[in-house]
Enzyme design. Structure first.
Site, PDB file in Angstrom:
ATOM      1  N   ASP A  84      14.087 -18.437  -1.586  1.00  0.00           N
ATOM      2  CA  ASP A  84      13.143 -18.952  -2.566  1.00  0.00           C
ATOM      3  C   ASP A  84      12.323 -20.047  -2.136  1.00  0.00           C
ATOM      4  OD1 ASP A  84      14.038 -17.855  -5.066  1.00  0.00           O
ATOM      5  OD2 ASP A  84      15.684 -18.860  -4.629  1.00  0.00           O
ATOM      6  N   CYS A 131      12.591 -14.060  -6.031  1.00  0.00           N
ATOM      7  CA  CYS A 131      12.820 -13.128  -7.196  1.00  0.00           C
ATOM      8  C   CYS A 131      11.867 -13.174  -8.359  1.00  0.00           C
ATOM      9  CB  CYS A 131      14.348 -13.128  -7.399  1.00  0.00           C
ATOM     10  SG  CYS A 131      14.663 -14.744  -8.357  1.00  0.00           S
ATOM     11  N   CYS A 135      17.430 -18.990   1.827  1.00  0.00           N
ATOM     12  CA  CYS A 135      18.173 -18.453   0.447  1.00  0.00           C
ATOM     13  C   CYS A 135      17.259 -17.823  -0.463  1.00  0.00           C
ATOM     14  CB  CYS A 135      18.468 -19.976  -0.179  1.00  0.00           C
ATOM     15  SG  CYS A 135      19.570 -20.899   0.690  1.00  0.00           S
ATOM     16  N   CYS A 146      16.276 -21.349  -9.958  1.00  0.00           N
ATOM     17  CA  CYS A 146      14.877 -21.072  -9.843  1.00  0.00           C
ATOM     18  C   CYS A 146      14.171 -22.194 -10.845  1.00  0.00           C
ATOM     19  CB  CYS A 146      14.503 -19.786 -10.302  1.00  0.00           C
ATOM     20  SG  CYS A 146      15.222 -18.355  -9.330  1.00  0.00           S
TER      21      CYS A 146
END
Lengths: 145, 401
Positions: free
Chosen positions: A35, A59, A33, A103
């Site tokens: 992360d 990211c 994915c 996140c």
């Protein structure tokens, strides 16, 4: 799309690195994915987090939330660190775009995973702490292309 | 201090309008504003400006003006070609063949048609993104009405064997559409020699304005009106012509075609220099797309252990505009469908970077970008738990990269 605080923590991340012989290490996320976060905690005998470091693949928001999470738990007791929620991380960063909220969840999970490791190693229980999900996908990253 | 200069390396996304193009367009916003359908002189001047533009654009792909239909851009052209062909030929069949690496304007249109009862075969591509001609030929059925394969891929720059595909389509009596948005004026196109029945192109990719494109439709292809309500574009796409856009598009196409050899030679030189330096100086980097059959301006790499959006933001901090196929830039959880189609695992596809140069990109720009990239990739890898694991795993073995 990012707040100034997110950009600052992404471009000048605090506490990047590893801690040798850390009291607790937690890795969460999934390379598939995009992360992965790893948190290192150095916790003293009074259960105070003396140091916290991180490494993150992801990211801008993933890096910024990791950086902010380390800042928020440093100097806190284990119990206080449990109160550092994804919401707290987001608020400290002046918000995240909706698609990046996950996140901040990952940052909370990373702290919990490192605390879980610490608790396991020391045979103690931390109120409200659950076993982290194993979801790293390391075998995938070893694939050669 | 941040570098003030902007280095634009995203020419596959869009391009600036050239001053000559803007100059050609400007009168058509003000004094030459007439509706081309009017009968007074300011209108007939505009009528001839549109006619001249159409004729000029026809010559750039080896056809005559009556086969050129102006649209609002590449996506509209793709939509029109596929939907209208599906409608017009449904009595013959409801099967369409395309590829897994098309632009979303083609893929999403095909997916829409699947909901309307059509069947679509999505061809695989090899590790460089090239369509397998044998697989294509095997996929053709008696009810196949359309083959749509892009001329060159927008992400990885791979150029498809268009003439061969056209030949196969013709032999089987199947219509052939190609999305040439990236290839137009960068590669020679001859719709007759390549047996292309429909072709999409866009103005803003070739230093023309946004909001203008064309669809080439071979005479005899019986596709119908896309927009009803007027006689414009041979009544197939009604609406008052975008005269400044059409004039600007034609001027841009004229310039790009006239200088195709010189411009693309400059692009190739810069492209090859960047590819060579990245491969030599950045470890664990993979060139995506075919080395030879490649758009002259496309550089596309995956850098292992890092994620594309981070890379883009840090490049932007150094004044460099680029793009990535990572999930974070696509707005979904999945990385680019093109990178997955060429067989890259998700985590590697997340670390992709596309740099697309122009004839104005200098070697100094290219060097600055590679130097910045080296620094940023190293910085992100220092931060990456995947890189940490990789290094630890290999420590004790040979310590070489």
């Amino acid at each position: 799309m990012y707040s100034e605080k997110v950009m600052d923590h992404f471009q000048n991340p605090r506490n990047v690195g590893e801690i040798a012989d850390a009291s607790g290490v937690g890795t969460v996320g999934n390379a598939k994915c995009g992360d992965i976060m790893r948190m290192y905690l150095d916790i003293d005998e009074n259960r105070i987090i003396r140091d916290c470091k991180f490494k993150t693949f992801g990211c801008g928001a993933a890096v910024a939330t990791s950086s902010m999470a380390t800042e928020l738990v440093r100097g806190k007791t284990v119990e206080e660190a449990m109160q550092v929620t994804n919401r707290a991380v987001m608020e400290a960063l002046d918000g995240l775009p909706p698609v990046k909220v996950h996140c901040s969840l990952l940052a909370e999970e990373a702290i919990h995973a490192a605390l879980w490791d610490y608790a396991e190693k020391n045979g103690i229980k931390i109120e409200g702490l659950k076993k982290p999900k194993e979801d790293i996908g390391e075998e995938e990253i070893e694939e050669e292309y | 201090m941040m570098e003030k200069k902007i280095i634009y390396m995203d020419n596959a996304a869009t391009t600036p309008v050239k001053p000559e193009v803007l100059k050609a367009m400007l009168p058509y916003f003000t004094e030459k504003f007439g509706n081309p359908s009017g009968i007074y002189s300011i209108s007939s001047d505009n009528r001839s400006a549109v006619d001249d533009a159409r004729a000029l654009i026809g010559t750039t792909i080896g056809t005559t003006p009556e086969n050129i239909y102006f649209t609002a851009g590449g996506s509209e052209s793709d939509n029109w070609a596929i939907k209208a062909a599906a409608e017009a030929y449904r009595d013959k069949g409801k099967h369409i063949i395309t590829t897994k690496i098309e632009h979303h304007a083609v893929l999403h249109t095909c997916q829409y048609l699947e909901k309307c009862g059509y069947e679509v075969t999505y061809l695989d591509v090899d590790e460089n993104g090239i369509v397998d001609l044998e697989q294509l030929e095997r996929a053709i059925r008696p009810d196949t009405i359309l083959i749509s394969v892009m001329f060159a891929n927008n992400e990885i720059g791979t150029v498809e064997p268009i003439a061969e595909i056209g030949k196969i389509a013709k032999e089987h009596g199947v219509l052939f559409h190609t999305d040439a948005v990236q290839a137009y004026t960068r590669l020679p196109i001859d719709v007759d020699a390549m047996h292309i029945d429909m072709l999409s192109a866009s103005g803003h990719k070739i230093n023309g304005p946004k909001g203008i494109g064309f669809l080439y439709i071979r005479k005899g292809v019986k596709i119908r009106s896309f927009v009803h309500g007027g006689a414009q574009e041979r009544a197939r796409r009604a609406g008052t012509e975008n005269v400044p856009g059409i004039v600007g598009f034609a001027r841009a196409a004229e310039l790009a075609t006239e200088h195709m050899e010189a411009y693309t030679a400059k692009e190739r030189k810069v492209r090859d220099h960047m590819i060579a330096r990245i491969e030599a100086e950045i470890p664990y980097a993979r060139l995506n797309g075919d080395r030879e059959r490649r758009l002259p301006n496309n550089v596309n790499f995956c850098f292992r252990f890092i994620e594309g959006e981070s890379l883009l933001i840090l490049l932007d901090g150094k004044g460099i505009c680029a793009s990535s196929g990572s999930a974070c830039t696509s707005g979904s959880l999945d990385p680019s469908h093109v990178l997955l189609a060429i067989g890259l695992p998700h985590e590697i596809a997340h670390g992709s970077l596309r740099l697309t140069v122009s004839e104005d990109t200098t070697m100094e720009d290219a060097d600055y970008v590679v130097d910045s990239l080296k620094e940023i990739v190293a910085h992100l890898r220092d931060m990456s738990p995947l890189y940490e694991d990789f290094v630890k795993k290999n420590r004790g073995d040979s310590y070489v990269q």
